[in-house]
Motif scaffolding. Structure first.
Motif, PDB file in Angstrom:
ATOM      1  N   ILE A 355       0.811  -1.040   0.046  1.00  0.00           N
ATOM      2  CA  ILE A 355       0.011  -0.027   0.033  1.00  0.00           C
ATOM      3  C   ILE A 355       0.944   1.112  -0.009  1.00  0.00           C
ATOM      4  O   ILE A 355       2.089   1.081   0.714  1.00  0.00           O
ATOM      5  CB  ILE A 355      -1.049  -0.109   1.383  1.00  0.00           C
ATOM      6  CG1 ILE A 355      -1.951   1.234   1.120  1.00  0.00           C
ATOM      7  CG2 ILE A 355      -0.041  -0.043   2.575  1.00  0.00           C
ATOM      8  CD1 ILE A 355      -3.099   1.066   2.305  1.00  0.00           C
ATOM      9  N   GLU A 376      -6.114  -0.361  -0.095  1.00  0.00           N
ATOM     10  CA  GLU A 376      -6.238   0.481  -1.207  1.00  0.00           C
ATOM     11  C   GLU A 376      -6.951  -0.116  -2.383  1.00  0.00           C
ATOM     12  O   GLU A 376      -6.673  -1.347  -2.766  1.00  0.00           O
ATOM     13  CB  GLU A 376      -5.055   1.140  -1.478  1.00  0.00           C
ATOM     14  CG  GLU A 376      -4.031   0.424  -2.091  1.00  0.00           C
ATOM     15  CD  GLU A 376      -2.700   0.884  -2.777  1.00  0.00           C
ATOM     16  OE1 GLU A 376      -2.314   0.678  -3.810  1.00  0.00           O
ATOM     17  OE2 GLU A 376      -2.312   1.921  -2.012  1.00  0.00           O
ATOM     18  N   LYS A 377      -7.702   0.550  -3.148  1.00  0.00           N
ATOM     19  CA  LYS A 377      -8.311  -0.211  -4.596  1.00  0.00           C
ATOM     20  C   LYS A 377      -8.074   0.869  -5.565  1.00  0.00           C
ATOM     21  O   LYS A 377      -8.528   2.252  -5.210  1.00  0.00           O
ATOM     22  CB  LYS A 377      -9.446  -0.733  -4.168  1.00  0.00           C
ATOM     23  CG  LYS A 377     -10.555   0.369  -3.922  1.00  0.00           C
ATOM     24  CD  LYS A 377     -11.878  -0.703  -3.958  1.00  0.00           C
ATOM     25  CE  LYS A 377     -12.984   0.436  -3.471  1.00  0.00           C
ATOM     26  NZ  LYS A 377     -14.471  -0.193  -3.457  1.00  0.00           N
ATOM     27  N   ALA A 378      -7.549   0.578  -6.641  1.00  0.00           N
ATOM     28  CA  ALA A 378      -7.616   1.672  -7.700  1.00  0.00           C
ATOM     29  C   ALA A 378      -8.731   1.721  -8.658  1.00  0.00           C
ATOM     30  O   ALA A 378      -9.058   0.446  -9.138  1.00  0.00           O
ATOM     31  CB  ALA A 378      -6.271   1.183  -8.365  1.00  0.00           C
ATOM     32  N   LYS A 384      -6.533   6.310  -6.552  1.00  0.00           N
ATOM     33  CA  LYS A 384      -6.536   5.357  -5.516  1.00  0.00           C
ATOM     34  C   LYS A 384      -7.686   5.533  -4.598  1.00  0.00           C
ATOM     35  O   LYS A 384      -7.980   6.727  -4.167  1.00  0.00           O
ATOM     36  CB  LYS A 384      -5.209   5.222  -4.812  1.00  0.00           C
ATOM     37  CG  LYS A 384      -4.269   4.617  -5.654  1.00  0.00           C
ATOM     38  CD  LYS A 384      -2.817   4.563  -4.918  1.00  0.00           C
ATOM     39  CE  LYS A 384      -1.798   4.206  -5.532  1.00  0.00           C
ATOM     40  NZ  LYS A 384      -0.446   4.020  -5.091  1.00  0.00           N
ATOM     41  N   GLU A 385      -8.401   4.774  -3.886  1.00  0.00           N
ATOM     42  CA  GLU A 385      -9.376   4.987  -2.748  1.00  0.00           C
ATOM     43  C   GLU A 385      -9.153   4.053  -1.570  1.00  0.00           C
ATOM     44  O   GLU A 385      -8.348   3.073  -2.054  1.00  0.00           O
ATOM     45  CB  GLU A 385     -10.747   4.300  -3.397  1.00  0.00           C
ATOM     46  CG  GLU A 385     -11.334   5.254  -4.760  1.00  0.00           C
ATOM     47  CD  GLU A 385     -12.772   4.758  -4.867  1.00  0.00           C
ATOM     48  OE1 GLU A 385     -13.235   3.644  -4.477  1.00  0.00           O
ATOM     49  OE2 GLU A 385     -13.299   5.202  -6.018  1.00  0.00           O
ATOM     50  N   PHE A 386      -9.100   4.404  -0.415  1.00  0.00           N
ATOM     51  CA  PHE A 386      -8.766   3.764   0.590  1.00  0.00           C
ATOM     52  C   PHE A 386      -9.801   3.440   1.553  1.00  0.00           C
ATOM     53  O   PHE A 386     -10.515   4.136   1.707  1.00  0.00           O
ATOM     54  CB  PHE A 386      -7.539   4.788   1.273  1.00  0.00           C
ATOM     55  CG  PHE A 386      -6.432   5.021   0.599  1.00  0.00           C
ATOM     56  CD1 PHE A 386      -5.519   4.335   0.529  1.00  0.00           C
ATOM     57  CD2 PHE A 386      -6.403   6.159  -0.009  1.00  0.00           C
ATOM     58  CE1 PHE A 386      -4.351   4.505  -0.170  1.00  0.00           C
ATOM     59  CE2 PHE A 386      -5.252   6.642  -0.844  1.00  0.00           C
ATOM     60  CZ  PHE A 386      -4.281   5.653  -0.942  1.00  0.00           C
TER      61      PHE A 386
END
Length: 502
Positions: A355, A376-378, A384-386
């Motif tokens: 991350i 996290e995810k893209a 990116k979103e957390f």
């Protein structure tokens, strides 16, 4: 009468270990041929002299004589320190170096080692009494001659700049080519991708996601290689794609390095210089999107002393993928702070994807009264979103990931560990474990402690030694690379001359 028999006093004169140094400053074909001819010439000359022992030819290709860090020159100086050289032959002072200080510093260092340099054109041997005086004068002339030529070349470009005559290098730019008139025009096969890159950037895609898109579609750069983030950044920030051109955007400084012009010298901005690939409006939208991305990363990223008072979350944040704590990562010459996964740092991406979260996000988004685990995810655009879980919730669903087990460094695991030595210096080989791949390599202890000047060092994979079977007595291991670059390992029970174990 008693006859006494005496041996004559015959002293065998030791052969001089002689090498040569050659350099050419450009990569033109004729220069490459010149270098090959020089190497061949010196090899013949040295081997033909019965008083010389051939010690090799060192060379540097397409490197300026103003640069001190030349691989061939540095290797030659290092070998001289090891006693492998007595005399160096070179064509002239200017071939050795174009900088007076480099010439004098190197030759004085060699003189202290009792190593001479013979400059053929000037007929100077640095070990002679008058050698240094003559060398100082000639080196200064060589430097002045080079600087004069450089100043003349700069003046030609300066006159063109002042007259508004573009000095273009668009042929090196992705998306452009020359037509039959010699005019730069859009290369439509590449221009479609330039427009796509700008459209994606204006639409919020990150350079990293644009890079992935280009590589997935097998689009190559001008150099024929895959795209990286910095290549995308440079393309997006380049004004040539809206038809403008900056003359003197870069310049060669006093150290002969090409650097970005930040106001040190005059520059000229020419509008509508050539055919545009994207509209000024689209170009500006892409710049605004990049600026917004930078602002987002820099937001709240105030780097202070790392205390719990300044960073109340520093010991409470963990990677949700592997369970390892996050550690500080400083970017942009100390102006930006992110937090990354320590599991990835220690054991590599095969252990955990990791991350990388900007400090501004942590500072502004959450309050931390207990440990939290962040994921996290893209999105498709690469933004990116957390998300996060509290420790209790995370531990109900997950366990901290365990790294692969590494055998203890014992005689039971490695029965040969006390019997393996470096064939170059005689020092003991010690175990080294790669923190990411976990592969075991045995390395020269002297090289490890004192650096490459003490010993070139032997490095041998543990799998090679295991393949040799039972080792009953001490062995000295050496690696040799064949003509195809393949590594080959050999060993002997004979201790190298003058070697001391360490």
């Amino acid at each position: 009468m008693e006859i006494q028999i005496r041996e004559g006093s015959r002293e065998q004169k030791r052969k001089l270990k002689v090498c040569a140094y050659c350099r050419v400053s450009t990569d033109a074909d004729e220069q490459e041929n010149s270098l090959e001819n020089q190497v061949r010439h010196y090899e013949t000359v040295i081997k033909a002299n019965p008083n010389y022992e051939y010690a090799g030819v060192y060379s540097d290709f397409a490197i300026s004589g103003f640069k001190e860090k030349r691989p061939g020159l540095q290797k030659m100086l290092a070998d001289a320190e090891k006693g492998k050289i007595d005399l160096i032959l070179t064509k002239s002072v200017s071939r050795f170096a174009r900088n007076t200080s480099i010439v004098l510093e190197a030759t004085r260092k060699l003189k202290e080692l009792n190593v001479g340099v013979f400059f053929e054109l000037q007929n100077i041997n640095t070990l002679s009494g008058e050698g240094e005086l003559m060398l100082t004068i000639l080196a200064a002339f060589a430097q002045a001659e080079s600087e004069s030529g450089s100043a003349g070349a700069k003046m030609v470009y300066q006159r063109k700049y002042e007259a508004g005559i573009p000095v273009q290098y668009l042929e090196r730019s992705f998306g452009y080519t020359k037509d039959e008139r010699g005019v730069f025009v859009a290369d439509e096969a590449e221009a479609v991708w330039v427009r796509k890159i700008y459209e994606m950037a204006a639409d919020g895609y990150t350079p990293a996601s644009i890079k992935r898109y280009l590589n997935e579609n097998e689009v190559k750069t001008v150099g024929g290689v895959q795209w990286v983030d910095s290549t995308v950044f440079r393309l997006l920030e380049n004004e040539i794609y809206k038809g403008d051109y900056i003359m003197h955007k870069h310049f060669v400084n006093e150290e002969r390095k090409l650097v970005r012009n930040r106001g040190e010298v005059d520059a000229w901005y020419i509008e509508d210089d050539h055919e545009a690939i994207v509209s000024p409006e689209l170009w500006q939208k892409a710049q605004d999107a990049l600026a917004a991305k930078r602002d987002y990363l820099a937001e709240g990223s105030v780097i202070e002393e790392f205390t719990e008072e300044n960073y109340p979350y520093m010991n409470k944040i963990y990677c949700a993928k592997c369970g390892y704590p996050l550690y500080k990562r400083i970017y942009s010459k100390g102006n930006r702070l992110n937090w990354g996964c320590s599991g990835t740092k220690r054991y590599g991406k095969t252990f955990c994807d990791g991350i990388n979260i900007p400090d501004g996000v942590l500072r502004s988004a959450w309050h931390f009264k207990e440990n939290i685990y962040i994921a996290e995810k893209a999105s498709d655009k690469g933004v990116k979103e957390f998300t996060y879980l509290k420790e209790q919730s995370w531990k109900r669903r997950h366990k901290k990931k365990q790294p692969p087990a590494i055998p203890e460094n014992t005689e039971a695991e490695y029965p040969y560990r006390e019997k393996i030595f470096c064939a170059l210096c005689g020092s003991r080989l010690v175990r080294y474990v790669n923190p990411q791949s976990h592969k075991v390599t045995w390395v020269c202890s002297r090289r490890k402690r004192k650096g490459k000047d003490a010993c070139d060092g032997t490095r041998v994979p543990d799998t090679i030694i295991k393949g040799w079977g039972e080792i009953k007595k001490d062995i000295y291991i050496q690696r040799k690379d064949d003509k195809n670059g393949k590594k080959r390992y050999s060993y002997t029970s004979k201790k190298p001359e003058g070697a001391d174990r360490a």
